[in-house]
Motif scaffolding. Structure first.
Motif, PDB file in Angstrom:
ATOM      1  N   ASP A 210      50.136 -11.829  -9.112  1.00  9.26           N
ATOM      2  CA  ASP A 210      49.387 -11.388  -8.084  1.00  9.26           C
ATOM      3  C   ASP A 210      48.023 -11.544  -8.018  1.00  9.26           C
ATOM      4  O   ASP A 210      47.534 -11.090  -9.041  1.00  9.26           O
ATOM      5  N   LEU A 211      47.114 -12.118  -7.361  1.00  8.01           N
ATOM      6  CA  LEU A 211      45.710 -12.321  -7.242  1.00  8.01           C
ATOM      7  C   LEU A 211      45.123 -11.393  -6.228  1.00  8.01           C
ATOM      8  O   LEU A 211      45.280 -11.351  -5.178  1.00  8.01           O
ATOM      9  N   GLN A 212      44.218 -10.872  -6.783  1.00 10.35           N
ATOM     10  CA  GLN A 212      43.748  -9.443  -6.076  1.00 10.35           C
ATOM     11  C   GLN A 212      42.056  -9.454  -6.033  1.00 10.35           C
ATOM     12  O   GLN A 212      41.585  -9.905  -7.175  1.00 10.35           O
ATOM     13  N   ILE A 213      41.480  -8.962  -4.912  1.00  8.27           N
ATOM     14  CA  ILE A 213      40.233  -9.067  -4.956  1.00  8.27           C
ATOM     15  C   ILE A 213      39.859  -7.475  -4.207  1.00  8.27           C
ATOM     16  O   ILE A 213      40.505  -7.144  -3.166  1.00  8.27           O
ATOM     17  N   GLY A 214      38.717  -6.892  -4.783  1.00  7.77           N
ATOM     18  CA  GLY A 214      38.448  -5.394  -4.167  1.00  7.77           C
ATOM     19  C   GLY A 214      37.052  -5.505  -4.165  1.00  7.77           C
ATOM     20  O   GLY A 214      36.425  -5.821  -5.145  1.00  7.77           O
ATOM     21  N   ILE A 215      36.481  -4.403  -3.578  1.00 11.85           N
ATOM     22  CA  ILE A 215      35.178  -3.834  -3.293  1.00 11.85           C
ATOM     23  C   ILE A 215      35.191  -2.357  -3.011  1.00 11.85           C
ATOM     24  O   ILE A 215      36.044  -1.704  -2.445  1.00 11.85           O
ATOM     25  N   SER A 216      34.150  -1.797  -3.928  1.00 15.85           N
ATOM     26  CA  SER A 216      34.199  -0.340  -3.501  1.00 15.85           C
ATOM     27  C   SER A 216      32.672  -0.106  -3.415  1.00 15.85           C
ATOM     28  O   SER A 216      31.745  -0.631  -3.833  1.00 15.85           O
ATOM     29  N   TRP A 236      49.532 -16.111   1.556  1.00 17.51           N
ATOM     30  CA  TRP A 236      49.098 -15.812   2.846  1.00 17.51           C
ATOM     31  C   TRP A 236      50.475 -14.981   3.588  1.00 17.51           C
ATOM     32  O   TRP A 236      50.153 -13.722   3.959  1.00 17.51           O
ATOM     33  N   ASN A 237      51.691 -15.524   3.654  1.00 11.92           N
ATOM     34  CA  ASN A 237      52.545 -14.805   4.714  1.00 11.92           C
ATOM     35  C   ASN A 237      53.391 -13.926   3.936  1.00 11.92           C
ATOM     36  O   ASN A 237      54.362 -14.435   2.963  1.00 11.92           O
ATOM     37  N   VAL A 238      53.211 -12.667   3.933  1.00  9.73           N
ATOM     38  CA  VAL A 238      53.965 -11.609   3.145  1.00  9.73           C
ATOM     39  C   VAL A 238      55.027 -11.040   4.333  1.00  9.73           C
ATOM     40  O   VAL A 238      55.686  -9.827   4.167  1.00  9.73           O
ATOM     41  N   LEU A 239      55.115 -11.451   5.435  1.00  3.82           N
ATOM     42  CA  LEU A 239      55.802 -10.849   6.606  1.00  3.82           C
ATOM     43  C   LEU A 239      57.304 -10.879   6.281  1.00  3.82           C
ATOM     44  O   LEU A 239      57.617 -11.748   5.484  1.00  3.82           O
ATOM     45  N   LEU A 264      51.112 -11.145  15.132  1.00  8.05           N
ATOM     46  CA  LEU A 264      51.563 -11.300  13.805  1.00  8.05           C
ATOM     47  C   LEU A 264      50.614 -11.543  12.772  1.00  8.05           C
ATOM     48  O   LEU A 264      50.665 -11.446  11.611  1.00  8.05           O
ATOM     49  N   TRP A 265      49.531 -12.299  13.165  1.00  7.98           N
ATOM     50  CA  TRP A 265      48.286 -12.589  12.257  1.00  7.98           C
ATOM     51  C   TRP A 265      47.803 -11.518  11.787  1.00  7.98           C
ATOM     52  O   TRP A 265      47.681 -11.086  10.578  1.00  7.98           O
ATOM     53  N   MET A 266      47.590 -10.447  12.508  1.00 11.24           N
ATOM     54  CA  MET A 266      47.120  -9.268  12.240  1.00 11.24           C
ATOM     55  C   MET A 266      47.759  -8.281  11.458  1.00 11.24           C
ATOM     56  O   MET A 266      47.365  -7.575  10.422  1.00 11.24           O
ATOM     57  N   ASP A 267      49.115  -8.352  11.712  1.00  8.63           N
ATOM     58  CA  ASP A 267      50.133  -7.395  10.991  1.00  8.63           C
ATOM     59  C   ASP A 267      50.168  -8.131   9.590  1.00  8.63           C
ATOM     60  O   ASP A 267      50.309  -7.219   8.675  1.00  8.63           O
ATOM     61  N   ASN A 268      50.229  -9.392   9.565  1.00  9.70           N
ATOM     62  CA  ASN A 268      50.236  -9.981   8.136  1.00  9.70           C
ATOM     63  C   ASN A 268      49.031  -9.811   7.358  1.00  9.70           C
ATOM     64  O   ASN A 268      49.226  -9.482   6.210  1.00  9.70           O
ATOM     65  N   PHE A 269      48.142  -9.897   7.991  1.00  5.96           N
ATOM     66  CA  PHE A 269      46.583  -9.564   7.300  1.00  5.96           C
ATOM     67  C   PHE A 269      46.584  -8.236   6.827  1.00  5.96           C
ATOM     68  O   PHE A 269      46.185  -8.068   5.338  1.00  5.96           O
TER      69      PHE A 269
END
Length: 353
Positions: A210-216, A236-239, A264-269
């Motif tokens: 899993d490649l992750q990026i985050g900001i706090s 990208w597609n995790v639906l 569908l795009w918003m749901d996936n995002f």
């Protein structure tokens, strides 16, 4: 010296072949995705965007290792329902005067005693199932705002007569702007492969890379820090397309309409996104309230036709004398969720006393 060791770990890990970029249900050693601490449990199961004295954060982001974790010991244990339990413990130590910090520990998941039957449902007794990972990590400051780090894991899995060994690593970089109270992290989690499989006739299974990026961001006039973490950058597609579910809408008796491409795009995002926040109360932040939301967990674990709080988490942390005690609760399904407890301390405080 610390930087050289860190770079050697990074190069060695990158040289190890990356398996297929696969998520949920298509990889082995899924226990590596369980929250490493009660604090993380209360923050939607992911916290790669904070750097403080909590050594348990090094399990998910080795670049979070820093000199504040020197002599810090943490133990966390979670309950998943039934006999299933999981947890982790680790210890941090600073090397020299240049900020290089290491940690070592163990992650585990035990699934209890399970009934064994054959294809005719005849009772064959019971067996035990468990997963373990021995972890060691290191981080070094490249300069005052940037830390790089790596974890190495040796994984052992035993399900009755079936066993497997594996190797995994995490690679990470964390940038901190203390003036603006902003932290940004990039983490490559679970880079590696199986060394031996459960069944020799079956090929090696991929790890949950899993490649992750985050900001706090911590607010200036309010003791509150929120995080936005984007997971599965590698896919990208995790639906999940379940033909048994009615995903469309019915209007005046018409046939269900398929959702639009935008929906569908918003749901996936948003299935990639984890939100969490932590309220830090007191001059030394000795009392903390936490909450989080995992939209993907909510969508995948909600039972159709029923309202659900799946994906929501909450927690609390309290420092009592030399010990910090944490509680985290994650709601997974109508059938239940997971509760995790943690305790940590720093040996330096005992020497002061």
């Amino acid at each position: 010296m610390g930087l050289r060791i860190c770079l050697i770990l990074v190069v060695f890990s990158l040289a190890w072949p990356l398996q297929a970029q696969i998520t949920g249900g298509r990889s082995t050693y899924a226990f590596l995705g369980l929250p490493s601490s009660a604090r993380v449990s209360g923050l939607a199961g992911n916290l790669i965007t904070v750097v403080d004295d909590d050594v348990s954060l090094a399990f998910s982001n080795p670049a979070a290792l820093n000199p504040l974790m020197h002599q810090q010991l943490a133990f966390n244990h979670g309950f998943l329902g039934g006999q299933m339990q999981h947890g982790a413990f680790n210890f941090g130590h600073k090397l020299g005067s240049k900020g290089t910090t290491i940690h070592a520990g163990v992650q585990y998941a035990r699934y209890g005693e399970i009934e064994q039957t054959n294809e005719f449902f005849q009772d064959l007794g019971t067996f035990n199932a468990a997963d373990y990972a021995i972890v060691a990590g290191i981080a070094h400051p490249v300069y005052d705002r940037l830390n790089v780090g790596a974890n190495l894991r040796l994984i052992s899995s035993l399900y009755g007569q079936y066993s497997s060994l594996g190797f995994a690593s995490d690679l990470a970089a964390t940038y901190r702007d203390t003036a603006k109270r902003v932290t940004v992290s990039l983490v490559f989690r679970n880079v590696g492969q199986q060394l031996s499989t459960y069944d020799p006739s079956i090929g090696k299974e991929p790890l949950p890379f899993d490649l992750q990026i985050g900001i706090s961001k911590q607010l200036k006039y309010l003791p509150f820090r929120f995080s936005f973490i984007y997971t599965s950058l590698n896919r990208w597609n995790v639906l999940y397309d379940d033909p048994n579910l009615d995903s469309g809408t019915i209007f005046l008796g018409e046939e269900p309409k398929d959702p639009s491409s935008f929906n569908l795009w918003m749901d996936n995002f948003f299935r990639h996104v984890i939100f969490n926040g932590e309220l830090l109360i007191g001059a030394r932040e000795n009392f903390r309230l936490r909450f989080g939301y995992n939209y993907r967990l909510h969508r995948e674990m909600t039972v159709q036709g029923y309202s659900s709080l799946a994906g929501f988490t909450f927690g609390v942390g309290l420092k009592v004398n030399r010990f910090r005690i944490d509680f985290g609760r994650g709601i997974y399904h109508l059938a239940g969720g997971q509760t995790q407890l943690g305790i940590s301390t720093n040996f330096k405080e005992f020497r002061k006393g």
